[in-house]
Design a protein around this motif. Sequence first.
Motif, mmCIF file in Angstrom:
data_model
loop_
_atom_site.group_PDB
_atom_site.id
_atom_site.type_symbol
_atom_site.label_atom_id
_atom_site.label_comp_id
_atom_site.label_asym_id
_atom_site.label_seq_id
_atom_site.Cartn_x
_atom_site.Cartn_y
_atom_site.Cartn_z
ATOM 1 N N VAL A 74 -15.112 -49.501 13.632
ATOM 2 C CA VAL A 74 -14.523 -50.118 12.444
ATOM 3 C C VAL A 74 -13.649 -49.044 11.790
ATOM 4 O O VAL A 74 -14.164 -48.107 11.187
ATOM 5 C CB VAL A 74 -15.594 -50.606 11.457
ATOM 6 C CG1 VAL A 74 -14.940 -51.202 10.219
ATOM 7 C CG2 VAL A 74 -16.520 -51.620 12.121
ATOM 8 N N PRO A 75 -12.320 -49.127 11.943
ATOM 9 C CA PRO A 75 -11.441 -48.085 11.400
ATOM 10 C C PRO A 75 -11.615 -47.941 9.894
ATOM 11 O O PRO A 75 -11.887 -48.927 9.193
ATOM 12 C CB PRO A 75 -10.039 -48.577 11.760
ATOM 13 C CG PRO A 75 -10.250 -49.464 12.936
ATOM 14 C CD PRO A 75 -11.559 -50.144 12.692
ATOM 15 N N PRO A 76 -11.457 -46.725 9.369
ATOM 16 C CA PRO A 76 -11.673 -46.499 7.936
ATOM 17 C C PRO A 76 -10.623 -47.140 7.044
ATOM 18 O O PRO A 76 -10.898 -47.485 5.896
ATOM 19 C CB PRO A 76 -11.636 -44.978 7.820
ATOM 20 C CG PRO A 76 -10.819 -44.527 8.993
ATOM 21 C CD PRO A 76 -11.156 -45.492 10.090
ATOM 22 N N SER A 80 -5.432 -47.552 10.125
ATOM 23 C CA SER A 80 -6.018 -46.605 11.071
ATOM 24 C C SER A 80 -6.223 -47.245 12.441
ATOM 25 O O SER A 80 -6.696 -48.381 12.526
ATOM 26 C CB SER A 80 -7.375 -46.117 10.554
ATOM 27 O OG SER A 80 -7.274 -45.539 9.273
ATOM 28 N N PRO A 81 -5.890 -46.538 13.521
ATOM 29 C CA PRO A 81 -6.168 -47.085 14.855
ATOM 30 C C PRO A 81 -7.662 -47.058 15.151
ATOM 31 O O PRO A 81 -8.398 -46.230 14.619
ATOM 32 C CB PRO A 81 -5.406 -46.127 15.783
ATOM 33 C CG PRO A 81 -5.367 -44.832 15.030
ATOM 34 C CD PRO A 81 -5.250 -45.207 13.579
ATOM 35 N N LYS A 195 1.136 -39.990 6.444
ATOM 36 C CA LYS A 195 -0.142 -40.467 5.921
ATOM 37 C C LYS A 195 -1.240 -40.167 6.928
ATOM 38 O O LYS A 195 -1.100 -40.488 8.114
ATOM 39 C CB LYS A 195 -0.092 -41.981 5.660
ATOM 40 C CG LYS A 195 0.869 -42.402 4.558
ATOM 41 C CD LYS A 195 0.815 -43.906 4.351
ATOM 42 C CE LYS A 195 1.763 -44.336 3.232
ATOM 43 N NZ LYS A 195 1.730 -45.822 3.028
ATOM 44 N N VAL A 196 -2.322 -39.552 6.452
ATOM 45 C CA VAL A 196 -3.482 -39.308 7.314
ATOM 46 C C VAL A 196 -4.203 -40.638 7.526
ATOM 47 O O VAL A 196 -4.575 -41.313 6.571
ATOM 48 C CB VAL A 196 -4.430 -38.284 6.680
ATOM 49 C CG1 VAL A 196 -5.677 -38.097 7.551
ATOM 50 C CG2 VAL A 196 -3.733 -36.940 6.493
ATOM 51 N N PHE A 204 -6.623 -34.135 12.526
ATOM 52 C CA PHE A 204 -6.358 -35.443 11.935
ATOM 53 C C PHE A 204 -5.122 -36.079 12.565
ATOM 54 O O PHE A 204 -4.253 -35.396 13.122
ATOM 55 C CB PHE A 204 -6.217 -35.371 10.413
ATOM 56 C CG PHE A 204 -5.373 -34.247 9.900
ATOM 57 C CD1 PHE A 204 -4.001 -34.363 9.834
ATOM 58 C CD2 PHE A 204 -5.960 -33.061 9.467
ATOM 59 C CE1 PHE A 204 -3.221 -33.338 9.345
ATOM 60 C CE2 PHE A 204 -5.187 -32.023 8.983
ATOM 61 C CZ PHE A 204 -3.807 -32.161 8.915
ATOM 62 N N LEU A 205 -5.108 -37.406 12.476
ATOM 63 C CA LEU A 205 -3.995 -38.192 12.989
ATOM 64 C C LEU A 205 -3.148 -38.628 11.817
ATOM 65 O O LEU A 205 -3.654 -39.172 10.834
ATOM 66 C CB LEU A 205 -4.502 -39.411 13.760
ATOM 67 C CG LEU A 205 -3.433 -40.286 14.424
ATOM 68 C CD1 LEU A 205 -2.790 -39.542 15.589
ATOM 69 C CD2 LEU A 205 -4.053 -41.595 14.908
ATOM 70 N N VAL A 206 -1.839 -38.387 11.913
ATOM 71 C CA VAL A 206 -0.908 -38.699 10.843
ATOM 72 C C VAL A 206 0.063 -39.761 11.321
ATOM 73 O O VAL A 206 0.564 -39.699 12.458
ATOM 74 C CB VAL A 206 -0.127 -37.438 10.415
ATOM 75 C CG1 VAL A 206 0.897 -37.779 9.348
ATOM 76 C CG2 VAL A 206 -1.079 -36.373 9.917
#
Length: 247
Positions: A74-76, A80-81, A195-196, A204-206
């Motif tokens: 469940v993406p946050p 989010s992917p 955006k993170v 982290f993914l941006v």
Amino acid sequence: MQPSPAEIARTLAAGHLPAVAHIACRPGPVPVRHVTDNQGRVLLLVPAEGTVATALRPQDGNDDTALVLDIRDVPPMASSPSLGRVWISGWAAQLTGDDARAAALDYADTDACGDLLDIGESQALYRMDVAEVRYERNENLVEIDPDDYAEAAPDPLRNIEFDLIADLADHHMSEMSDYVRRQLGKAARPGDEPKVVRLDRYGFLVRMGGRSARLAFPRPVTDRHDLAHLLHPILCRRCTAHEETAA
């Protein structure tokens, strides 16, 4: 660096996400409450006279029951992917006596719920020994060796990922945007607002418009406090500069 499939599988299975069980020779799937212990074994906490406990009762003289646990990420955030989905197959048996008490302590490490006090009465605890682990993401299916799965550790930031991303967006957007642009250099386009969208122990993914970039930490972080220490030079550049000048 980024999480291995075994680490992602352990993270998804840790007990912070909803799961359903496909139990052998029983209709389903059925929702189940679960966590995993430090060896990756699944602990199921169920009502002693409920549907799941009835389905898990061994048949034909067996001591355990085969099942498959199905857990989806469940993406946050809406942007989010997903990390994907994991299937864990194995055999579950009810725990009693000292085994149940020890497993209840393991369960409480992840979810210290009040129902643990009723094990042996209104609640029952089952442990599932893992025989097979499959991880799927973006239609790619990976078979994970059960030993690699057992040795991997869940991500320490997963349960607080939403809070961390929200805090960065609410209080540190400018600092993070400057940091991302410095890291990307010429790859950063004017007008793109970084955006993170995901965060783990490795980085982290941006997301910037329709593009995404992964930025790695200098080392894996161990918890929220360690992350704050690592991000301090990024989020408090003025403080860092003042400290360096003073020194």
